[in-house]
Motif scaffolding. Structure first.
Motif, PDB file in Angstrom:
ATOM      1  N   PRO A 273       0.794  -1.182   0.010  1.00 29.49           N
ATOM      2  CA  PRO A 273       0.002   0.095   0.087  1.00 29.49           C
ATOM      3  C   PRO A 273       0.912   1.218  -0.008  1.00 29.49           C
ATOM      4  O   PRO A 273       0.569   2.210  -0.807  1.00 29.49           O
ATOM      5  CB  PRO A 273      -0.820  -0.172   1.173  1.00 29.49           C
ATOM      6  N   THR A 274       1.995   1.144   0.577  1.00 25.71           N
ATOM      7  CA  THR A 274       2.794   2.548   0.742  1.00 25.71           C
ATOM      8  C   THR A 274       3.416   2.587  -0.581  1.00 25.71           C
ATOM      9  O   THR A 274       3.541   3.795  -0.965  1.00 25.71           O
ATOM     10  CB  THR A 274       3.710   2.269   1.693  1.00 25.71           C
ATOM     11  N   GLU A 275       3.854   1.591  -1.335  1.00 26.47           N
ATOM     12  CA  GLU A 275       4.247   1.724  -2.690  1.00 26.47           C
ATOM     13  C   GLU A 275       3.307   2.315  -3.529  1.00 26.47           C
ATOM     14  O   GLU A 275       3.537   3.041  -4.600  1.00 26.47           O
ATOM     15  CB  GLU A 275       5.132   0.537  -2.845  1.00 26.47           C
ATOM     16  N   TRP A 276       1.986   1.808  -3.493  1.00 27.77           N
ATOM     17  CA  TRP A 276       1.154   2.461  -4.152  1.00 27.77           C
ATOM     18  C   TRP A 276       0.738   3.916  -4.087  1.00 27.77           C
ATOM     19  O   TRP A 276       0.571   4.589  -4.942  1.00 27.77           O
ATOM     20  CB  TRP A 276      -0.200   1.453  -4.107  1.00 27.77           C
ATOM     21  N   VAL A 277       0.885   4.406  -2.649  1.00 25.29           N
ATOM     22  CA  VAL A 277       0.973   5.723  -2.501  1.00 25.29           C
ATOM     23  C   VAL A 277       1.787   6.545  -3.308  1.00 25.29           C
ATOM     24  O   VAL A 277       1.680   7.497  -3.681  1.00 25.29           O
ATOM     25  CB  VAL A 277       0.829   5.853  -0.937  1.00 25.29           C
ATOM     26  N   ALA A 278       3.136   5.783  -3.333  1.00 24.36           N
ATOM     27  CA  ALA A 278       4.214   6.576  -3.906  1.00 24.36           C
ATOM     28  C   ALA A 278       3.926   6.650  -5.289  1.00 24.36           C
ATOM     29  O   ALA A 278       4.252   7.822  -5.944  1.00 24.36           O
ATOM     30  CB  ALA A 278       5.495   5.685  -3.784  1.00 24.36           C
ATOM     31  N   VAL A 279       3.323   5.686  -6.049  1.00 26.16           N
ATOM     32  CA  VAL A 279       2.610   5.822  -7.292  1.00 26.16           C
ATOM     33  C   VAL A 279       1.780   6.918  -7.548  1.00 26.16           C
ATOM     34  O   VAL A 279       1.932   7.780  -8.569  1.00 26.16           O
ATOM     35  CB  VAL A 279       2.109   4.508  -7.971  1.00 26.16           C
ATOM     36  N   TYR A 280       0.645   6.932  -6.731  1.00 17.61           N
ATOM     37  CA  TYR A 280      -0.373   7.947  -6.797  1.00 17.61           C
ATOM     38  C   TYR A 280       0.341   9.486  -6.496  1.00 17.61           C
ATOM     39  O   TYR A 280       0.135  10.256  -7.375  1.00 17.61           O
ATOM     40  CB  TYR A 280      -1.537   7.822  -5.827  1.00 17.61           C
TER      41      TYR A 280
END
Length: 136
Positions: free
Chosen positions: A6-13
């Motif tokens: 989830p933290t890596e996805w936030v980095a994408v967003y």
């Protein structure tokens, strides 16, 4: 595609939204050059739209990213909430930026605003639910 946390996805967003801000900044500089406005908006409607598109994104994106970061940090479940909010925020900001840059009333502005507000509602209610889930 590798599994992202989830933290890596936030980095994408976050990365995409930061690039949206950069694109809108370039659009503002381009409007300054084409309209020959060195400071402020010069009363020029094209300049006003470019500046407002960038400023509006700068007003919404930081709060949206803060909400996404908190959802990931608190390990909010279900993970679809993070993605629904992240995609809604990102698509909303992109559509709104395009819409506001091109005209006063159009579908881009309307749907961009709607998607951004949906993202904020998802994050707001999601964060409140996560905060109280441990206390219940």
């Amino acid at each position: 595609m590798p599994y992202l946390t989830p933290t890596e996805w936030v980095a994408v967003y976050a990365g995409i939204n930061i690039l949206i801000l950069l694109w809108l900044a370039f659009m503002t500089v381009g409007a300054r050059r084409s309209q020959k406005v060195l400071m402020g908006d010069g009363g020029n409607p094209i300049m006003q739209r470019a500046m407002r598109a960038h400023a509006n994104a700068a007003e919404y994106i930081p709060a949206g990213l803060a909400g996404l970061i908190l959802l990931a940090w608190l390990q909010a479940t279900p993970v679809w909430l993070l993605h629904a909010a992240g995609i809604s925020l990102t698509l909303g900001r992109l559509l709104h930026g395009i819409g506001l840059s091109t005209g006063e009333r159009n579908a881009g502005r309307m749907f961009g605003t709607l998607l951004t507000w949906i993202a904020f509602a998802l994050m707001g209610f999601g964060l409140i639910a996560v905060a109280f889930s441990g206390a219940l």
